[in-house]
Design an enzyme around this catalytic site. Structure first.
Site, mmCIF file in Angstrom:
data_model
loop_
_atom_site.group_PDB
_atom_site.id
_atom_site.type_symbol
_atom_site.label_atom_id
_atom_site.label_comp_id
_atom_site.label_asym_id
_atom_site.label_seq_id
_atom_site.Cartn_x
_atom_site.Cartn_y
_atom_site.Cartn_z
ATOM 1 N N LYS A 125 0.861 -1.187 0.000
ATOM 2 C CA LYS A 125 0.000 0.000 0.000
ATOM 3 C C LYS A 125 0.898 1.236 0.000
ATOM 4 C CE LYS A 125 -3.960 1.904 2.618
ATOM 5 N NZ LYS A 125 -4.872 1.685 3.768
ATOM 6 N N SER B 250 -9.703 1.549 2.637
ATOM 7 C CA SER B 250 -8.866 2.383 1.811
ATOM 8 C C SER B 250 -7.767 1.621 1.075
ATOM 9 C CB SER B 250 -8.208 3.466 2.674
ATOM 10 O OG SER B 250 -7.358 2.875 3.642
ATOM 11 N N SER C 256 -9.919 -0.871 6.845
ATOM 12 C CA SER C 256 -9.344 -0.715 5.500
ATOM 13 C C SER C 256 -8.618 -1.921 4.940
ATOM 14 C CB SER C 256 -8.406 0.482 5.464
ATOM 15 O OG SER C 256 -9.160 1.649 5.331
HETATM 16 N N1 GLN Z 1 -13.162 3.869 6.070
HETATM 17 C C1 GLN Z 1 -12.666 4.279 7.358
HETATM 18 C C2 GLN Z 1 -12.252 5.722 7.270
HETATM 19 O O1 GLN Z 1 -12.468 6.301 6.276
HETATM 20 C C3 GLN Z 1 -11.505 3.412 7.757
HETATM 21 C C4 GLN Z 1 -10.286 3.710 6.974
HETATM 22 C C5 GLN Z 1 -9.107 2.874 7.365
HETATM 23 O O2 GLN Z 1 -9.215 1.832 8.015
HETATM 24 N N2 GLN Z 1 -7.963 3.395 7.002
HETATM 25 O O3 GLN Z 1 -11.730 6.283 8.164
#
Ligand code: GLN
Length: 474
Positions: A75, A150, A174
């Site tokens: 990532k 994400s 995410s």
């Molecule tokens: N979707 C959640 C957010 O937008 C979690 C994102 C994540 O785990 N990085 O914060």
């Protein structure tokens, strides 16, 4: 694509070469990356060179490691020395970190070959990979749908057979949510199990790095490689990496599995049906199913959307145009900071910074941030009580299968609700795994989630393996 463990075994024995495996991976990327927008950066020559160095070590008779010659995608919030790292943001475009994350070093030590950086929601804020400054990633299983987020690029890399393994980060879901939407195994390890040195911070009390894989054994092998104490991360647990792969086939006989209503309430009927079918599969394998209610789980989302933005507003203060990343010149330093941040951050990141700054501001601190911390403590206690009645918990990972690109971008609240079942684990600091189980609308995969207390990964992998077998996978 063959499993990571098969590739590593064959590279070690000389039945294949790391170079050959890398060439296969690079060809798969060339074939579909323009269509899917999975990788933001691939250094083909560098990857092939690194693979050849693994092969040379094999030739010399060295023990190359558990992931010998396995291509792995990172990532783009994981730093690799000299490799462009953006966190999906314009503000870091062109930045090349002068150091590598601890996980990158551990991968190299295990013979794996990190070979590219994957697209992600900007600074990991999102659930669909659509907030990336570099365009959305498409779900390889259905290109009109999102891959989740994400870590959508890392999920898509594995789902599209570009690499057998990838790493993501999970602050509120995410890794697990994109794993569910792309039909993969995804793990959010116990807070502190994997070093975050070299992970670009989003919300430091929640962030964890973890694996994506096509099957449970590969995910266990990868987590075993990256886990374990690191003096460079002050939140790192003091112990060595746990033994995980050797427990994958332990089964669930005698285990109590808590079927938690609040972990599938409100999910699509087809998702609820798979969670129930998963409970039956675990029962058939010798577990006892206990029906539980943990009402505090419903408070998770609201607490998260104060705590995570509050921490992000502090962590992202460093992007000021002074030392690295984008700079938009202006008459004085304050004007330069403002112009840089205005131009460099996207709308979702700005929304989070404003939310967080507000929650932390004088006069509101107790009512918002302070209150959210109290709710977090209640949630931690509620999980602790649940784990007196059950060894592990079962629920859904995401409320629906992969949704359409563009479907939720205009409505942040609808997007935030994608993580309603995953966020509570991060607040508690516990471990959880998403494993594919059945399919739903448009033949898209459904993921079920297994949750356990801190350091329960071995048991979670064993339960996930039972579900993998029951679902007719490998
Ligand atoms: N979707 C959640 C957010 O937008 C979690 C994102 C994540 O785990 N990085 O914060």
């Amino acid at each position: 694509m063959r499993s990571a463990l098969d590739i590593a075994r064959d590279v070690r024995s000389g039945a294949t070469t790391a170079e050959n495996e890398m060439a296969t991976s690079l060809a798969a990327i060339r074939a579909r990356n323009d269509e899917l927008n999975v990788f933001l950066f691939v250094d083909e020559e560098g990857a092939l060179d690194a693979a050849r160095r693994v092969d040379e070590r094999v030739t010399r008779g060295e023990d190359v490691g558990a992931l010998a010659g396995v291509p792995i995608a990172l990532k783009d919030n994981l730093c690799q020395s000299g490799v462009p790292t953006t966190a999906g943001s314009k503000i870091l475009k062109g930045w090349r970190p002068p150091y590598s994350a601890t996980v990158v070093g551990r991968l190299l030590d295990a013979g794996a070959v990190p070979m590219g950086k994957t697209n992600m929601d900007e600074f990991a804020m999102g659930s669909s990979t659509e907030t990336s400054a570099f365009g959305p990633t498409r779900n390889p299983l259905n290109v009109e749908r999102v891959p989740g987020g994400s870590s959508g690029g890392s999920a898509s890399a594995v789902a599209a057979d570009m690499t057998p393994l990838s790493l993501g980060s999970d602050t509120g879901g995410s890794i697990r949510q994109p794993a569910a939407l792309c039909g993969l195994v995804g793990v959010k390890p116990t807070y502190g199990l994997v070093s975050r040195y070299g992970l670009i911070a989003f919300a430091s009390s929640l962030d964890q790095i973890g694996p994506f894989a096509k099957n449970v054994a590969d995910a266990a092998a990868l987590l075993e490689v990256i886990a374990g104490h690191d003096p460079m991360d002050s939140t790192s647990l003091p112990e060595l990496a746990p033994s995980l792969l050797s427990h994958v086939n332990d089964g669930v006989a005698g285990k109590r599995v808590g079927l938690v209503r609040e972990l599938f309430d409100g999910a699509a009927d087809e998702v609820v049906a798979e969670v129930e079918r998963a409970a039956e599969a675990l029962r058939d394998a010798g577990a006892t199913i206990v029906e539980l209610s943990v009402p505090e789980i419903h408070l998770g989302l609201s607490a998260y959307y104060l705590i995570a933005p509050a921490e992000a507003s502090s962590n992202l203060a460093r992007y000021d145009g002074v030392r690295y990343g984008l700079r938009v010149d202006a008459d004085d330093v304050a004007a330069m900071n403002e112009a840089t941040r205005t131009a460099g951050f996207g709308a979702e990141v700005k929304r989070r910074i404003m939310l967080g700054t507000y929650a932390l501001s004088a006069g509101y601190y107790d009512a918002y941030y302070g209150q959210a911390l109290k709710v977090r403590t209640q949630l931690i206690d509620a999980f602790r009580r649940a784990y007196l009645e059950a060894d592990l918990l079962l629920g859904a990972t995401a409320p629906t299968v992969a949704f359409a690109i563009g479907e939720k971008t205009a409505d942040p609240m609808a997007m935030y609700l994608s993580d309603v079942f995953t966020i509570p684990t991060n607040l508690a600091g516990d471990a959880a795994i998403s494993v594919p189980f059945g399919t739903g609308e448009a033949d898209l995969p459904i993921g079920v989630q297994l949750l356990g207390p801190g350091r329960s990964e071995a048991g979670l992998f064993a339960a996930a393996r039972v579900l993998e077998l029951a679902d007719g996978r490998s």
